[in-house]
Scaffold this active site. Structure first.
Site, PDB file in Angstrom:
ATOM      1  N   CYS A  86     -16.227   3.509   0.033  1.00  0.00           N
ATOM      2  CA  CYS A  86     -15.104   2.635   0.405  1.00  0.00           C
ATOM      3  C   CYS A  86     -14.540   2.952   1.791  1.00  0.00           C
ATOM      4  O   CYS A  86     -13.743   2.158   2.313  1.00  0.00           O
ATOM      5  CB  CYS A  86     -14.011   2.699  -0.653  1.00  0.00           C
ATOM      6  SG  CYS A  86     -13.432   4.363  -1.008  1.00  0.00           S
TER       7      CYS A  86
ATOM      8  N   ASP B 234     -16.451   8.595  -2.657  1.00  0.00           N
ATOM      9  CA  ASP B 234     -15.242   8.502  -1.840  1.00  0.00           C
ATOM     10  C   ASP B 234     -14.917   9.913  -1.364  1.00  0.00           C
ATOM     11  O   ASP B 234     -15.531  10.891  -1.817  1.00  0.00           O
ATOM     12  CB  ASP B 234     -14.101   7.904  -2.681  1.00  0.00           C
ATOM     13  CG  ASP B 234     -12.866   7.531  -1.859  1.00  0.00           C
ATOM     14  OD1 ASP B 234     -12.941   7.562  -0.605  1.00  0.00           O
ATOM     15  OD2 ASP B 234     -11.820   7.226  -2.457  1.00  0.00           O
TER      16      ASP B 234
ATOM     17  N   GLN C  95     -10.251  -3.263  -3.351  1.00  0.00           N
ATOM     18  CA  GLN C  95     -11.498  -2.609  -2.947  1.00  0.00           C
ATOM     19  C   GLN C  95     -12.606  -2.911  -3.944  1.00  0.00           C
ATOM     20  O   GLN C  95     -13.741  -3.237  -3.561  1.00  0.00           O
ATOM     21  CB  GLN C  95     -11.284  -1.091  -2.855  1.00  0.00           C
ATOM     22  CG  GLN C  95     -12.549  -0.296  -2.577  1.00  0.00           C
ATOM     23  CD  GLN C  95     -13.146  -0.584  -1.215  1.00  0.00           C
ATOM     24  OE1 GLN C  95     -12.478  -0.433  -0.206  1.00  0.00           O
ATOM     25  NE2 GLN C  95     -14.392  -1.018  -1.177  1.00  0.00           N
TER      26      GLN C  95
ATOM     27  N   ARG D  98     -14.460  -6.919   1.970  1.00  0.00           N
ATOM     28  CA  ARG D  98     -13.018  -6.793   1.715  1.00  0.00           C
ATOM     29  C   ARG D  98     -12.301  -8.064   2.156  1.00  0.00           C
ATOM     30  O   ARG D  98     -11.417  -8.576   1.461  1.00  0.00           O
ATOM     31  CB  ARG D  98     -12.441  -5.584   2.480  1.00  0.00           C
ATOM     32  CG  ARG D  98     -12.869  -4.225   1.982  1.00  0.00           C
ATOM     33  CD  ARG D  98     -12.330  -3.924   0.591  1.00  0.00           C
ATOM     34  NE  ARG D  98     -10.893  -4.067   0.522  1.00  0.00           N
ATOM     35  CZ  ARG D  98     -10.001  -3.140   0.913  1.00  0.00           C
ATOM     36  NH1 ARG D  98     -10.416  -1.987   1.415  1.00  0.00           N
ATOM     37  NH2 ARG D  98      -8.704  -3.336   0.772  1.00  0.00           N
TER      38      ARG D  98
ATOM     39  N   HIS E  51      -7.029   0.825  -6.866  1.00  0.00           N
ATOM     40  CA  HIS E  51      -7.387   0.113  -5.631  1.00  0.00           C
ATOM     41  C   HIS E  51      -8.152  -1.150  -6.019  1.00  0.00           C
ATOM     42  O   HIS E  51      -9.350  -1.282  -5.734  1.00  0.00           O
ATOM     43  CB  HIS E  51      -8.229   1.024  -4.747  1.00  0.00           C
ATOM     44  CG  HIS E  51      -8.240   0.643  -3.294  1.00  0.00           C
ATOM     45  ND1 HIS E  51      -7.648  -0.520  -2.812  1.00  0.00           N
ATOM     46  CD2 HIS E  51      -8.799   1.254  -2.206  1.00  0.00           C
ATOM     47  CE1 HIS E  51      -7.835  -0.587  -1.509  1.00  0.00           C
ATOM     48  NE2 HIS E  51      -8.528   0.474  -1.116  1.00  0.00           N
TER      49      HIS E  51
ATOM     50  N   ARG F 253       0.891  -1.178   0.000  1.00  0.00           N
ATOM     51  CA  ARG F 253       0.000   0.000   0.000  1.00  0.00           C
ATOM     52  C   ARG F 253       0.919   1.215   0.000  1.00  0.00           C
ATOM     53  O   ARG F 253       1.591   1.511   1.001  1.00  0.00           O
ATOM     54  CB  ARG F 253      -0.882  -0.036   1.247  1.00  0.00           C
ATOM     55  CG  ARG F 253      -1.936   1.074   1.335  1.00  0.00           C
ATOM     56  CD  ARG F 253      -2.767   0.836   2.578  1.00  0.00           C
ATOM     57  NE  ARG F 253      -3.749   1.864   2.829  1.00  0.00           N
ATOM     58  CZ  ARG F 253      -5.028   1.818   2.433  1.00  0.00           C
ATOM     59  NH1 ARG F 253      -5.448   0.775   1.735  1.00  0.00           N
ATOM     60  NH2 ARG F 253      -5.865   2.784   2.728  1.00  0.00           N
TER      61      ARG F 253
END
Length: 306
Positions: A263, A223, A132, A291, A129, A102
């Site tokens: 998310c 988001d 996700q 997730r 991502h 990440r």
């Protein structure tokens, strides 16, 4: 999922439409506990960005598969002292079975993947991502029983999540509309890649009109308006993004059975209102749980769990 054994996942574009569907099926089987897999391997988490859901979901998923996790905080490794990425990658390759990264730059992720022989998973970069969006697609499929033909509208900043949503929707036969202010559109190269995957069978639409984008949509998604690393821009972005909030009036333009996704973490009162995220259309908490299941399926597939 023998086809995924030993492979990297740096972008959803690394997967075929069939592979995405098989991952979602496996994730569903694992969530239902109709299927249990064993994979006594070691996952490394090298996270340069803060994380709650990604860190915990990867950790729990690996433990439930019978494996172990090493949290490689850059602040307590030589990465923080300037050790070259290629050196770190070649060393970790000798210790670990798989590595989730990440970080900020997609290029750093790609350098790791080039120098490490073990599989490398994109756990978030500024460009994408993918993990996700696998969970997002799983959540949508749970709600509607299908993905093909549905329309997802994303409202807000054309960030890494928007980029991956375009690819994911194109792969599973969904229409996707991305509504952003002028100058905040998603990555142009990824947009073209998504349109190539869609191949005129589904729509990949960019617009600056959130109301038009939301009309009739089955899924509304948002988001934060300023992602990690953009905190200094947050104040300046607020007036620009005000009309891109998912609120009751905007939700009323969508299909009456529409679901709302985010998310997380959410800035309530900015990109989404309290009433919507806590309302009957919200599937945000199912999305967060998924997730773990989607990533468990991904780990099991790449590592060849039995």
């Amino acid at each position: 999922m023998a086809a995924l054994i030993g492979r990297d996942l740096l972008s959803l574009a690394d997967l075929s439409a069939t592979e995405v569907q098989e991952l979602l099926l496996l994730a569903t089987e694992l969530k239902s506990q109709r299927l249990k897999l064993h994979c006594p391997k070691v996952l490394g988490l090298l996270f340069s960005k803060a994380s709650t859901r990604t860190r915990v979901s990867f950790t729990v998923a690996m433990y439930q598969l019978g494996g172990q996790v090493i949290d490689l905080n850059p602040n307590v490794t030589q990465v923080s002292r300037g050790e070259p990425i290629e050196d770190t990658a070649r060393v970790l390759d000798r210790y670990l079975d798989i590595l989730a990264i990440r970080t900020f730059a997609q290029q750093d992720l790609e350098i790791f993947a080039h120098y490490a022989k073990i599989p490398v998973i994109n756990a978030l970069t500024d460009l994408g991502h993918p993990c996700q969006v696998l969970a997002d697609l799983m959540t949508i499929q749970e709600c509607f029983g299908t993905l093909a033909g549905l329309t997802l509208t994303y409202v807000g900043d054309g960030n890494n999540v928007a980029n991956s949503l375009m690819l994911g929707c194109a792969l599973v036969g969904m229409n996707v509309r991305i509504a952003t202010p002028i100058g905040y559109e998603p990555n142009a190269a990824i947009t073209e890649k998504a349109r190539a995957i869609a191949d005129n069978k589904t729509e990949v639409i960019l617009t600056n009109d959130p109301e038009a984008a939301v009309k009739g949509a089955s899924v509304l998604y948002t988001d934060v308006w300023a992602s990690m690393g953009q905190e200094a821009e947050a104040g300046a972005r607020l007036p620009i993004f005000q009309s891109y909030q998912i609120n009751e009036p905007l939700l009323s333009l969508a299909d009456r059975h529409a679901i709302v996704l985010h998310c997380l973490p959410a800035h309530r009162g900015e990109e989404i209102t309290e009433s919507v995220i806590e309302g009957s259309h919200s599937r945000v908490w199912d999305q967060a749980e998924n997730r773990m299941h989607a990533q468990k399926a991904l780990l099991a597939s790449i590592l060849g769990a039995e």
